[in-house]
Design a protein around this motif. Structure first.
Motif, PDB file in Angstrom:
ATOM      1  N   THR A 197      -3.655   7.190   3.174  1.00  0.00           N
ATOM      2  CA  THR A 197      -3.006   7.855   2.043  1.00  0.00           C
ATOM      3  C   THR A 197      -1.879   7.022   1.450  1.00  0.00           C
ATOM      4  OG1 THR A 197      -1.617   9.044   3.628  1.00  0.00           O
ATOM      5  CG2 THR A 197      -3.544  10.207   2.776  1.00  0.00           C
ATOM      6  N   SER A 198      -1.206   6.204   2.268  1.00  0.00           N
ATOM      7  CA  SER A 198      -0.104   5.408   1.735  1.00  0.00           C
ATOM      8  C   SER A 198      -0.603   4.372   0.744  1.00  0.00           C
ATOM      9  CB  SER A 198       0.660   4.716   2.865  1.00  0.00           C
ATOM     10  OG  SER A 198      -0.137   3.744   3.505  1.00  0.00           O
ATOM     11  N   TYR A 199      -1.876   3.933   0.879  1.00  0.00           N
ATOM     12  CA  TYR A 199      -2.412   2.975  -0.083  1.00  0.00           C
ATOM     13  C   TYR A 199      -2.480   3.595  -1.475  1.00  0.00           C
ATOM     14  CZ  TYR A 199      -4.177   0.735   4.209  1.00  0.00           C
ATOM     15  OH  TYR A 199      -4.304   0.171   5.450  1.00  0.00           O
ATOM     16  N   VAL A 200      -2.752   4.890  -1.526  1.00  0.00           N
ATOM     17  CA  VAL A 200      -2.817   5.573  -2.807  1.00  0.00           C
ATOM     18  C   VAL A 200      -1.459   5.506  -3.498  1.00  0.00           C
ATOM     19  CG1 VAL A 200      -3.257   7.779  -3.948  1.00  0.00           C
ATOM     20  CG2 VAL A 200      -4.627   7.112  -1.960  1.00  0.00           C
ATOM     21  N   ASN A 201      -0.387   5.663  -2.700  1.00  0.00           N
ATOM     22  CA  ASN A 201       0.956   5.631  -3.265  1.00  0.00           C
ATOM     23  C   ASN A 201       1.402   4.217  -3.619  1.00  0.00           C
ATOM     24  OD1 ASN A 201       1.120   8.414  -2.794  1.00  0.00           O
ATOM     25  ND2 ASN A 201       1.917   8.105  -0.716  1.00  0.00           N
ATOM     26  N   GLN A 202       0.731   3.205  -3.074  1.00  0.00           N
ATOM     27  CA  GLN A 202       1.108   1.818  -3.325  1.00  0.00           C
ATOM     28  C   GLN A 202       0.199   1.158  -4.351  1.00  0.00           C
ATOM     29  OE1 GLN A 202       0.835  -0.108   0.485  1.00  0.00           O
ATOM     30  NE2 GLN A 202       2.557   1.009   1.356  1.00  0.00           N
ATOM     31  N   VAL A 203      -0.539   1.937  -5.134  1.00  0.00           N
ATOM     32  CA  VAL A 203      -1.587   1.372  -5.982  1.00  0.00           C
ATOM     33  C   VAL A 203      -1.048   0.341  -6.969  1.00  0.00           C
ATOM     34  CG1 VAL A 203      -1.417   3.186  -7.747  1.00  0.00           C
ATOM     35  CG2 VAL A 203      -3.589   1.973  -7.402  1.00  0.00           C
ATOM     36  N   LEU A 221     -13.423   9.262   4.321  1.00  0.00           N
ATOM     37  CA  LEU A 221     -12.297   9.691   5.148  1.00  0.00           C
ATOM     38  C   LEU A 221     -11.005   9.176   4.536  1.00  0.00           C
ATOM     39  CD1 LEU A 221     -10.939  10.808   7.746  1.00  0.00           C
ATOM     40  CD2 LEU A 221     -11.493   8.620   8.849  1.00  0.00           C
ATOM     41  N   ILE A 222     -10.051  10.068   4.333  1.00  0.00           N
ATOM     42  CA  ILE A 222      -8.714   9.701   3.881  1.00  0.00           C
ATOM     43  C   ILE A 222      -7.730  10.317   4.874  1.00  0.00           C
ATOM     44  CG2 ILE A 222      -6.989   9.853   2.045  1.00  0.00           C
ATOM     45  CD1 ILE A 222      -9.239  10.095   0.029  1.00  0.00           C
ATOM     46  N   THR A 223      -6.824   9.510   5.417  1.00  0.00           N
ATOM     47  CA  THR A 223      -5.910   9.985   6.460  1.00  0.00           C
ATOM     48  C   THR A 223      -4.563   9.282   6.334  1.00  0.00           C
ATOM     49  OG1 THR A 223      -5.541  10.102   8.859  1.00  0.00           O
ATOM     50  CG2 THR A 223      -6.835   8.252   8.048  1.00  0.00           C
ATOM     51  N   ASN A 224      -3.538   9.892   6.908  1.00  0.00           N
ATOM     52  CA  ASN A 224      -2.220   9.244   6.942  1.00  0.00           C
ATOM     53  C   ASN A 224      -1.979   8.535   8.271  1.00  0.00           C
ATOM     54  OD1 ASN A 224      -1.908  11.410   8.652  1.00  0.00           O
ATOM     55  ND2 ASN A 224       0.105  12.003   7.867  1.00  0.00           N
ATOM     56  N   SER A 225      -3.016   8.354   9.072  1.00  0.00           N
ATOM     57  CA  SER A 225      -2.886   7.735  10.391  1.00  0.00           C
ATOM     58  C   SER A 225      -3.651   6.418  10.464  1.00  0.00           C
ATOM     59  CB  SER A 225      -3.418   8.686  11.472  1.00  0.00           C
ATOM     60  OG  SER A 225      -3.537   8.017  12.707  1.00  0.00           O
ATOM     61  N   GLY A 226      -2.919   5.331  10.754  1.00  0.00           N
ATOM     62  CA  GLY A 226      -3.571   4.044  10.937  1.00  0.00           C
ATOM     63  C   GLY A 226      -4.472   4.032  12.157  1.00  0.00           C
TER      64      GLY A 226
END
Length: 324
Positions: A197-203, A221-226
């Protein structure tokens, strides 16, 4: 000259400039601007009363006095390291607790595995790792040191650029055997894909082609966990976008033979209060070391594809081929 006039941080900058023979290269490594590096060298030359570098369009070259200063600066750095080690073993002087704020990639996968070695030398320093997608508030005490992906604008926060994370596609060998390899990133829409999900915020920091990819791909799958991403990918869950260093961390992950998707810079940040703490400075120096050591090639400005790194490692160390 009084030693009270010597700035130890300036000597550290001098050592890096001398090593790289370039102020601009030293600025890039230290996360400073070239004018700041030049100013610190000027301050050093004024404090000792002599010129340490000859400057030219090709870079810088040590003067005879500069070579003498470098010899002493290296001896001082070695003495400081020895002092840290010996006082730590005595368990009397170097002690305290430091909280490191970081994301769930660099914290668990790069910093945590190296903590055993750190505590072998500094057993009385307690490390607390605070993992979060959001950068901690250093002024509010949420962390003492933070690794962040955006340079802070607060003048009271000290920041040094640690490096660049290069993001590439990974999949498991089983998944690639069953579903084939994408020949370009625009083949991703034919595959199950996994996204943090952080990639979405760093687009805005991703390559334009990644923005187009996000429009094309229906992520499975989209998740906030690496950890969720890495485990799902390693067990055949699909293609995951991960930092390139994961090729070294987890041999179950197979890097795709495709260009990187994004370079994302990151910084180490802390306050002057933490820098003045003996154990705080110790942890800061250790973190900068593990991101600048010879095996931290993943974080250089230039992208090194995992396939090239792994091929070189297996050539130099054949036993790695059997392990992987």
């Amino acid at each position: 000259m009084s030693t009270d006039r010597l700035d130890w941080d300036t000597l550290r900058v001098f050592r890096v400039v001398a090593e790289l023979s370039s102020m601009s290269a030293a600025a890039a490594r230290l996360g400073e601007s070239p004018p700041t590096i030049s100013r610190k060298i000027d301050e050093l030359e004024r404090s000792i009363g002599t010129q340490v570098f000859l400057r030219s369009t090709r870079g810088v070259e040590l003067t005879d006095a500069g070579k003498l200063v470098l010899r002493h600066a290296l001896a001082m750095a070695e003495a400081a390291d020895t002092l840290h080690r010996e006082t730590a073993r005595g368990g009397e002087l170097v002690q305290g607790a430091i909280t490191i704020g970081t994301g769930d990639g660099l914290g668990p996968y790069w910093i945590a595995p190296k903590l055993t070695e750190f505590h072998r030398e500094y057993p009385r320093v307690q490390i607390k790792v605070r993992v979060s997608d959001e950068p901690p508030d250093l002024h509010a005490g949420e962390a003492d040191i933070a690794i962040v992906f955006q340079e802070p604008r607060d003048r009271e926060i000290i920041a040094h650029r640690l490096g660049v994370q290069h993001y590439v596609g990974f999949a498991s060998k089983d998944y690639l055997r069953d579903h084939g390899r994408p020949e370009s990133i625009f083949d991703y829409h034919k595959h199950r894909c996994i996204l943090h999900t952080s990639y979405v915020n760093q687009v805005d920091r991703w390559a334009p082609k990644m923005s187009e990819l996000r429009k094309m791909v229906d992520f499975a799958l989209i998740t906030n966990s690496g950890t969720v991403i890495a485990e799902s990918c390693a067990r055949g869950g699909g293609i995951a976008v991960l930092p390139s260093y994961m090729a070294q961390i987890d041999p179950r992950l197979e890097p795709l033979d495709l260009p990187e998707l994004a370079p994302v810079r990151f910084w180490i940040t802390y306050t002057e209060r933490v820098r003045r703490l003996t154990h705080g400075k110790l942890v800061i120096d250790w973190l900068m070391k593990i991101f600048d050591s010879h095996d931290a090639v993943w974080f250089s400005d230039d992208f090194i594809h995992p396939r090239d790194y792994l091929a070189k490692v297996r050539q130099l160390f054949p036993e790695k081929r059997r392990e992987n």
